[in-house]
Design a protein around this motif. Sequence first.
Motif, mmCIF file in Angstrom:
data_model
loop_
_atom_site.group_PDB
_atom_site.id
_atom_site.type_symbol
_atom_site.label_atom_id
_atom_site.label_comp_id
_atom_site.label_asym_id
_atom_site.label_seq_id
_atom_site.Cartn_x
_atom_site.Cartn_y
_atom_site.Cartn_z
ATOM 1 N N SER A 133 48.049 40.883 39.821
ATOM 2 C CA SER A 133 47.168 39.797 39.370
ATOM 3 C C SER A 133 46.179 39.389 40.464
ATOM 4 O O SER A 133 45.003 39.125 40.180
ATOM 5 C CB SER A 133 47.987 38.582 38.923
ATOM 6 N N VAL A 134 46.629 39.339 41.700
ATOM 7 C CA VAL A 134 45.761 38.951 42.810
ATOM 8 C C VAL A 134 44.655 39.981 42.991
ATOM 9 O O VAL A 134 43.469 39.644 43.092
ATOM 10 C CB VAL A 134 46.563 38.813 44.120
ATOM 11 N N LEU A 135 45.045 41.236 43.023
ATOM 12 C CA LEU A 135 44.075 42.311 43.227
ATOM 13 C C LEU A 135 43.079 42.397 42.082
ATOM 14 O O LEU A 135 41.871 42.561 42.301
ATOM 15 C CB LEU A 135 44.805 43.646 43.383
ATOM 16 N N LEU A 136 43.571 42.292 40.861
ATOM 17 C CA LEU A 136 42.694 42.381 39.697
ATOM 18 C C LEU A 136 41.631 41.294 39.722
ATOM 19 O O LEU A 136 40.441 41.559 39.492
ATOM 20 C CB LEU A 136 43.521 42.278 38.410
ATOM 21 N N SER A 137 42.040 40.071 40.022
ATOM 22 C CA SER A 137 41.092 38.963 40.091
ATOM 23 C C SER A 137 40.044 39.207 41.175
ATOM 24 O O SER A 137 38.844 38.999 40.955
ATOM 25 C CB SER A 137 41.840 37.651 40.380
ATOM 26 N N GLY A 138 40.487 39.677 42.337
ATOM 27 C CA GLY A 138 39.567 39.925 43.445
ATOM 28 C C GLY A 138 38.586 41.043 43.158
ATOM 29 O O GLY A 138 37.404 40.946 43.507
ATOM 30 N N VAL A 139 39.054 42.098 42.510
ATOM 31 C CA VAL A 139 38.178 43.219 42.167
ATOM 32 C C VAL A 139 37.110 42.777 41.176
ATOM 33 O O VAL A 139 35.926 43.131 41.311
ATOM 34 C CB VAL A 139 38.993 44.391 41.585
ATOM 35 N N VAL A 140 37.517 41.990 40.185
ATOM 36 C CA VAL A 140 36.559 41.496 39.182
ATOM 37 C C VAL A 140 35.475 40.654 39.855
ATOM 38 O O VAL A 140 34.277 40.836 39.595
ATOM 39 C CB VAL A 140 37.283 40.672 38.096
ATOM 40 N N ILE A 141 35.884 39.756 40.737
ATOM 41 C CA ILE A 141 34.912 38.902 41.422
ATOM 42 C C ILE A 141 34.005 39.735 42.325
ATOM 43 O O ILE A 141 32.796 39.508 42.387
ATOM 44 C CB ILE A 141 35.626 37.804 42.239
ATOM 45 N N GLY A 142 34.595 40.703 43.024
ATOM 46 C CA GLY A 142 33.799 41.568 43.889
ATOM 47 C C GLY A 142 32.740 42.326 43.102
ATOM 48 O O GLY A 142 31.582 42.426 43.536
ATOM 49 N N LEU A 143 33.107 42.839 41.947
ATOM 50 C CA LEU A 143 32.159 43.570 41.107
ATOM 51 C C LEU A 143 31.068 42.652 40.568
ATOM 52 O O LEU A 143 29.893 43.040 40.497
ATOM 53 C CB LEU A 143 32.897 44.252 39.951
ATOM 54 N N ILE A 144 31.449 41.435 40.201
ATOM 55 C CA ILE A 144 30.452 40.475 39.711
ATOM 56 C C ILE A 144 29.461 40.148 40.827
ATOM 57 O O ILE A 144 28.246 40.087 40.595
ATOM 58 C CB ILE A 144 31.130 39.184 39.207
ATOM 59 N N GLU A 145 29.981 39.946 42.026
ATOM 60 C CA GLU A 145 29.120 39.655 43.180
ATOM 61 C C GLU A 145 28.107 40.780 43.382
ATOM 62 O O GLU A 145 26.916 40.541 43.635
ATOM 63 C CB GLU A 145 29.969 39.484 44.445
#
Length: 205
Positions: free
Chosen positions: A74-86
Amino acid sequence: MNNQTNMSGGTTKMKAKDFITLGIFTVLFFAVVMVCIFASAATVVTFAFGCAIAALPGGIIYMLMRAKVPKAWSVLLSGVVIGLIEFLIGAGWAVAVGFIAGAIIAEILSRIGQYKNFWLNTIGYSIYMTFFALGTYLPMVIMSGYVDDMSTSNGVSAEYLTELHSFMNSTMIVIIAVVTFVAGIIGALIAKGLFKKHFQKAGII
């Protein structure tokens, strides 16, 4: 085997409702962080500590997200999504890499504590935000040409960039990283105080 854990030491796999909850908190976290970053851009000095400022309210959302979705990946998934949005909104690849790298470390630390250890989650969050800060500010020192081209395309004035470059240096990057890390811990502690009952219910002490 306890139905709350799997062989890797993590919690049970995420279900549909977990993805929905994680998505809501991820969007909320991203929105709050971006508001803080944009607001901090009023001056070069405040912008330099934008990630640290964002780490305070962000910590409340992040830690509540940990309590609501204490599941593997869950932590990694959230971070990857935010990174891609950025990356997609033009923040640059360095910011995206910072978010994702920080999320990987935060995921590992949370998994060690089976996603229920408050201090491992807290340290993971602080590292997560620190890597976000490094991805944001370090390129201003070591890749100034890249930053100038990207910032100019995003409408940042030459005068602001000149002032920013004169302010940023290796020492300032270290200060920013330390302040952001500490702010992450403070944000998590604020969250614990506000949502103590939620943390107790989720087993996060």
